[in-house]
Design an enzyme around this catalytic site. Structure first.
Site, PDB file in Angstrom:
ATOM      1  N   LEU A 276       0.787  -1.068   0.083  1.00  0.00           N
ATOM      2  CA  LEU A 276      -0.053  -0.066   0.053  1.00  0.00           C
ATOM      3  C   LEU A 276       1.061   1.218  -0.066  1.00  0.00           C
ATOM      4  O   LEU A 276       0.390   2.170   0.006  1.00  0.00           O
ATOM      5  CB  LEU A 276      -1.028   0.177   1.051  1.00  0.00           C
TER       6      LEU A 276
ATOM      7  N   LYS B 254       2.325   4.890 -11.574  1.00  0.00           N
ATOM      8  CA  LYS B 254       1.382   3.918 -11.218  1.00  0.00           C
ATOM      9  C   LYS B 254       1.334   2.632 -12.354  1.00  0.00           C
ATOM     10  O   LYS B 254       1.320   1.626 -11.836  1.00  0.00           O
ATOM     11  CB  LYS B 254      -0.197   4.301 -10.779  1.00  0.00           C
TER      12      LYS B 254
ATOM     13  N   PRO C 121     -42.416  15.224  39.907  1.00  0.00           N
ATOM     14  CA  PRO C 121     -43.344  14.469  40.868  1.00  0.00           C
ATOM     15  C   PRO C 121     -44.757  14.744  41.118  1.00  0.00           C
ATOM     16  O   PRO C 121     -44.768  16.082  41.214  1.00  0.00           O
ATOM     17  CB  PRO C 121     -42.563  14.338  42.222  1.00  0.00           C
TER      18      PRO C 121
ATOM     19  N   TYR D 189       1.896  11.083 -12.209  1.00  0.00           N
ATOM     20  CA  TYR D 189       1.416  10.239 -11.051  1.00  0.00           C
ATOM     21  C   TYR D 189       1.000   8.852 -11.797  1.00  0.00           C
ATOM     22  O   TYR D 189       1.031   7.958 -11.348  1.00  0.00           O
ATOM     23  CB  TYR D 189       0.222  10.879 -10.381  1.00  0.00           C
TER      24      TYR D 189
ATOM     25  N   ASN E  35     -11.229   7.394  -6.173  1.00  0.00           N
ATOM     26  CA  ASN E  35     -11.026   8.046  -4.935  1.00  0.00           C
ATOM     27  C   ASN E  35     -11.511   7.257  -3.562  1.00  0.00           C
ATOM     28  O   ASN E  35     -12.697   6.627  -3.786  1.00  0.00           O
ATOM     29  CB  ASN E  35     -11.748   9.359  -4.936  1.00  0.00           C
TER      30      ASN E  35
END
Length: 369
Positions: free
Chosen positions: A54, A108, A281, A104, A133
């Site tokens: 991860l 990946k 009460p 990015y 997401n």
């Protein structure tokens, strides 16, 4: 005992995975992150029975760090596994952006190709998860996802900016993802390599923002979201996880008089409302009936009696109630009713009505029991 290696152990997904794996029997977790000695990676790769890879880079200072973090470390991890001839299955967290040409996405994609070659050359089960997401608790605002940032800002009265409310994003909820990842531990050998989360939600940014502001307002108007909608339920849980720790509580409006108090607690558009009634009460409250509105009374503290009389009858029906024996009392339509505190201390009653109070149509007709 099964040894589980988790890289990126301090990250959002890993924290949730580790917390849930700890609930499993016969599992030993190897937590590895960037600040841990590289020598431990050798030890962990030697003994691991399953690897959740991860670790990755989302927002580096330099674009070159994308490739270093998302490709370079993957290469190092796989080399270490090969060093010990460890053929344990490996799950890697990739991204739907692997199909794009941004830095990015390219990093990946490179990590995916590396993993794919490793799987084929070494006859190892590999699960490449292209994630959209991801949202949920422990997700970093201004880092992991827009949802985290929105939740953080809205809960702290910080302005949020949405350029296009109609922009749609696909989301996966962290608990749904974690359940799927844990199920991989029992997955049989497969020739499949690429995976997408089974449960996702495609939502417009404007809808997310509107929901988050409604969650914030619910602490003022007591209206809870529609939990029958799966995404709303998950987003609400996520939003609450971003509250400031000194802001978990919020005041309720207590309507008080000499008889005690009446406080609305929860309202909903389709499930009515829940209120808390406190009677002093010897005090009797009620003496009214309803055409359509129905209620349930639950005395949780003190002792008392609930009396009923059908409006066209003289017969009075009594139900004695006590916090020592919890029982729910239905209040049918067409019966005038009251509740009297028979004890020496305050009597507390939880009251549910099948509709929220409408001052224009209260459906509450005064009539002595």
């Amino acid at each position: 005992m099964k040894n589980i290696l988790i890289t990126g152990a301090n990250g959002f997904i890993a924290k949730n995975l580790i917390a849930n794996l700890k609930l499993q029997n016969d599992i030993n977790i190897f937590e590895y992150d960037i600040n841990i000695s590289a020598d431990l990676l050798d030890e962990y790769c030697k003994s691991a029975d399953f690897v959740y890879h991860l670790a990755g880079v989302n927002r580096p200072q330099n674009e070159s760090e994308f490739m270093e973090g998302n490709f370079g470390f993957t290469d190092k991890l796989l080399d270490t596994l090969k060093k010990y001839n460890n053929k344990s299955p490996v799950m890697i967290s990739s991204s739907t952006q692997a199909l794009l040409s941004n830095p990015y996405g390219k990093s990946k994609k490179a990590g995916e190709e590396l993993m794919l070659s490793y799987a084929k050359e070494n006859n190892v089960n590999v699960y490449i998860y292209r994630l959209p997401n991801v949202f949920g608790k422990w997700c970093k605002p201004n880092y992991n996802s827009a949802v985290a940032t929105f939740c953080y800002n809205v809960s702290r009265d910080i302005e949020i900016t949405v350029n296009d409310r109609n922009t749609e994003i696909t989301l996966v909820y962290i608990d749904d993802l974690i359940s799927e990842l844990i199920s991989l531990l029992k997955k049989e050998n497969t020739n499949d390599f690429f995976y997408s989360p089974k449960i996702t939600h495609t939502v417009k940014l404007g809808e997310i923002v509107d929901l988050l502001y409604s969650f914030k307002e619910s602490r003022n108007n007591n209206f809870v979201p529609n939990m029958n909608d799966a995404f709303t339920k998950k987003l609400y849980s996520t939003y609450l996880s971003y509250l400031r720790e000194d802001n978990f509580s919020y005041p309720l409006k207590m309507n008080t008089d000499t008889r005690g108090s009446f406080t609305e607690f929860i309202k909903s558009n389709d499930r009515g409302q829940v209120s808390v009634n406190i009677s002093k009460p010897n005090i009797t409250k009620g003496n009214h009936w309803h055409n359509t509105k129905t209620e349930k009374f639950l005395v949780v503290s003190g002792t008392g009696v609930i009396r009923f009389r059908k409006i066209d009858s003289e017969e009075i029906i009594e139900y004695f109630v006590s916090g020592d024996k919890l029982e729910s009392i239905d209040i049918p339509t067409g019966y005038t009713h009251n509740i009297e505190n028979l004890g020496n201390c305050d009597m507390v009653t939880i009251m549910w009505a099948n509709e929220t109070f409408d001052s224009e149509n209260p459906d509450t007709i005064y009539l002595e029991v």
